[in-house]
Design an enzyme around this catalytic site. Structure first.
Site, short mmCIF file in Angstrom:
data_model
loop_
_atom_site.label_atom_id
_atom_site.label_comp_id
_atom_site.label_asym_id
_atom_site.label_seq_id
_atom_site.Cartn_x
_atom_site.Cartn_y
_atom_site.Cartn_z
N HIS A 168 4.04 3.11 12.72
CA HIS A 168 3.14 3.97 12.94
C HIS A 168 3.64 5.08 13.88
O HIS A 168 2.90 6.04 14.44
CB HIS A 168 1.69 3.70 13.58
CG HIS A 168 0.89 2.86 12.55
ND1 HIS A 168 -0.43 2.77 12.76
CD2 HIS A 168 1.20 2.37 11.36
CE1 HIS A 168 -1.02 2.04 11.82
NE2 HIS A 168 -0.11 1.67 10.75
N HIS A 189 0.82 -1.14 0.01
CA HIS A 189 -0.13 0.02 0.09
C HIS A 189 0.85 1.11 0.14
O HIS A 189 1.98 1.40 0.76
CB HIS A 189 -0.97 -0.03 1.29
CG HIS A 189 -0.66 0.06 2.54
ND1 HIS A 189 -0.10 1.23 2.96
CD2 HIS A 189 -0.22 -0.76 3.59
CE1 HIS A 189 0.31 1.06 4.29
NE2 HIS A 189 0.37 -0.35 4.72
N ASP A 195 3.06 -6.26 3.83
CA ASP A 195 2.56 -5.25 4.64
C ASP A 195 3.16 -5.54 6.12
O ASP A 195 2.46 -5.09 7.05
CB ASP A 195 1.08 -4.92 4.64
CG ASP A 195 0.84 -3.67 5.25
OD1 ASP A 195 1.79 -2.84 5.65
OD2 ASP A 195 -0.39 -3.38 5.54
N ASP A 223 6.41 0.87 6.73
CA ASP A 223 4.77 0.87 6.24
C ASP A 223 4.28 1.85 5.58
O ASP A 223 3.79 2.88 5.94
CB ASP A 223 4.15 0.93 7.68
CG ASP A 223 2.66 0.43 7.65
OD1 ASP A 223 2.19 0.00 6.83
OD2 ASP A 223 1.96 0.96 8.72
N GLU A 241 -5.02 2.15 2.48
CA GLU A 241 -5.24 0.99 3.40
C GLU A 241 -5.17 1.57 4.89
O GLU A 241 -5.93 0.68 5.58
CB GLU A 241 -3.95 0.11 3.48
CG GLU A 241 -3.70 -1.18 4.23
CD GLU A 241 -3.29 -1.30 5.62
OE1 GLU A 241 -3.33 -2.01 6.32
OE2 GLU A 241 -2.72 -0.05 5.82
N GLU A 242 -4.32 2.59 5.14
CA GLU A 242 -4.05 2.98 6.69
C GLU A 242 -5.70 3.68 7.33
O GLU A 242 -5.68 3.04 8.51
CB GLU A 242 -3.25 4.04 6.79
CG GLU A 242 -1.82 3.74 6.49
CD GLU A 242 -1.20 2.34 7.35
OE1 GLU A 242 -1.93 2.09 8.34
OE2 GLU A 242 -0.29 1.98 7.22
#
Length: 520
Positions: free
Chosen positions: A483, A338, A412, A350, A384-385
């Site tokens: 994140h 993604h 991912d 990520d 995606e997030e």
């Protein structure tokens, strides 16, 4: 001995003088003639016996002749090509250059941002440069932006006069804002949902609730980072709703991850229709412990300011890049990652790494001049997030084609060393993939593991029965950075990124060039 012939008969060696040579030659040829006559008679007798009987089919040397024979999935040439792909991946810096550009040149790629739009353009251009058939498939995505995010403890036991204590935090994705001047409220600290439910409503109403639920580092240290994450992330997704139902003014959660350096961890939260939306943020592990320590001693009051905004949806796109199959172009094998990322770091692990690994598959196939029988499709997913709008749109647009989607990958999980393949498929596919695993064992990635879930973006295809795969990666350290502001390019080890690229390219090409489709 000169002038003699060695003749062995009845295990007894006899030296024959030269003068007996002629006689023995006559005996030898007489013996051969007699053997010929005996054999001829036996053959005629056998044929006369079989005369008039139904002919028996000849046994075939091909496995498909017998229903019980094991079918061949990977021809010798395909296995040789897989070894070439593995070696080429380990020698290539293409994937690293791609993730470096996404992370450093473009930067954070939160859905709806100008950086996300730039990333779509960049990946499309790179895939066109490889000669892929590229399409940008439109998707409308949410546009949430982070604003001011500050907090301080203004009253607490043992406080020195005229002082406050700073709390390090970040807004959760999708959070609503506080009033511009912020919220001043007492804190209520609980470990989990059960402790919250056990509190009388008056102990929660109007307060800032903190869920101090720890990420289990011991489980993560055993290579089960995903399990540790799954246990804790539910408080990020569901905590604000649970607190709001009891009248809380705001909700804080302990950051979901293993970082120990006062680093906050963002991610999407969910709201529920009919329940008031309250501001939501993640505090660092250290500050969560600080608040819990002080709240246990007495009244602890906080001033919280969060000013995020949810703006109108923005048009974006999934990047779709095909290398058309030479024999069955309508049949598709997907490799993907993604393209969007959270905004605190630069989205290297990520999921810039996942996108780069997918791009590398196309690069290697072109570099080696391979011609897969089926189409290899690279997808860079959008959103995606915080919504999965890209994957939902793809499922809507392509659901009628899922029968011809033979396998699907999403990478991912970062870029740490892969030890094999996770497979969401029928159990027999594990046996089928053994020759592929043997090729990957050369880089320590030969383990095959049946999994319940592979990736968020490919979930609609998983549910439709499409066999799915991803690298099975070392997850001990991934959630230290995931994140957070620490998700940056330096966390990627080039060699381990190459190993992931090898795993994905080898598995994808194996299916794309298989002698037959995988069972489903």
């Amino acid at each position: 001995m000169a002038g003699s012939l060695d003749f062995v008969r009845d295990d007894e060696r006899v030296d024959l003088p030269s003068r007996q040579l002629a006689r023995n030659s006559e005996m030898f040829f007489a013996f051969r003639y007699r053997a010929f006559i005996v054999g001829l008679v036996a053959t005629i007798t056998a044929n006369l016996t079989a005369f008039g009987q139904p002919a028996r089919p000849e046994a075939s040397s091909t496995p498909s002749a017998s229903p019980s024979a094991t079918p061949i999935f990977f021809a010798d040439q395909t296995l040789a090509d897989l070894k070439q792909l593995r070696q080429a991946a380990l020698a290539s810096d293409y994937a690293f250059k791609q993730v470096a550009h996404l992370a450093n040149n473009i930067g954070p790629r939160l859905t709806g941002s100008v950086q996300a739009a730039k990333a779509v353009e960049y990946v499309a251009d790179e895939m066109k440069a490889l000669g892929c058939d590229v399409q940008l498939e439109k998707v409308m995505v949410p546009h949430w932006v982070r604003g001011v995010e500050t907090a301080e403890l203004t009253q607490f036991p043992g406080q020195a006069a005229g002082t406050t204590q700073k709390i390090v935090l970040c807004a959760l994705g999708g959070s609503v804002s506080t009033p511009p001047e912020g919220i001043n409220a007492d804190t209520a600290c609980v470990r989990d949902f059960e402790e919250l439910k056990a509190l009388p409503r008056e102990k929660v109403n109007g307060k800032i609730v903190l869920f101090n639920h720890s990420f289990d580092k011991k489980i993560a240290a055993q290579g089960r980072g995903g399990d540790a994450y799954g246990q804790a992330v539910v408080y990020r997704s569901d905590g604000p709703v649970a607190a709001a139902k009891l009248g809380a003014a705001a909700c804080l959660i302990r950051s979901v991850g293993g970082a120990d350096y006062r680093i906050p961890h963002t991610g999407q939260t969910n709201y529920e229709d009919g329940v008031p939306k309250i501001p939501a943020a993640a505090v660092t592990a250290e500050d969560a412990d600080l608040i819990a320590y002080l709240a246990a001693q007495g009244e602890t009051r906080m001033h919280l300011v969060l000013t995020p905004q949810t703006l109108p949806d923005v048009e974006s796109a999934n990047v779709i890049a095909d290398i058309k199959g030479s024999e069955h172009p309508e049949q598709v094998v997907i490799v993907s990652g993604h393209l969007d990322s959270w905004d605190l770091g630069t989205g290297a692990i990520d999921d810039g790494a996942g996108v780069a690994v997918a791009m590398e598959t196309a690069h290697l196939v072109r570099q080696l001049h391979l011609k897969p029988k089926r189409t290899i499709r690279v997808i860079a997913w959008m959103n995606e997030e915080n919504g999965s709008r890209g994957s939902k749109q793809y499922a809507k647009d392509h659901a009628s084609e899922f029968a011809n989607h033979l396998a699907v990958n999403e990478t991912d999980g970062g870029a740490d060393h892969p030890i094999g393949l996770n497979l969401k498929a029928k159990p027999e596919i594990k046996k089928i993939f053994e020759p592929v695993a043997k090729v990957l064992q050369e880089i320590g990635a030969g383990t095959l593991n049946l999994s319940e879930h592979i990736g968020a973006d490919i979930e609609p295809m998983e549910k439709a029965g499409v066999p799915a795969f991803s690298p099975m990666q070392d997850s001990r350290f991934y959630f230290n950075y995931h994140h957070t502001p620490a998700d940056t390019l330096d966390k990627i080890v080039p060699r381990e990124l190459q190993e992931n690229a090898a795993v994905v390219a080898v598995a994808a090409y194996a299916v794309a060039n298989a002698e037959q489709s995988l069972p489903r």
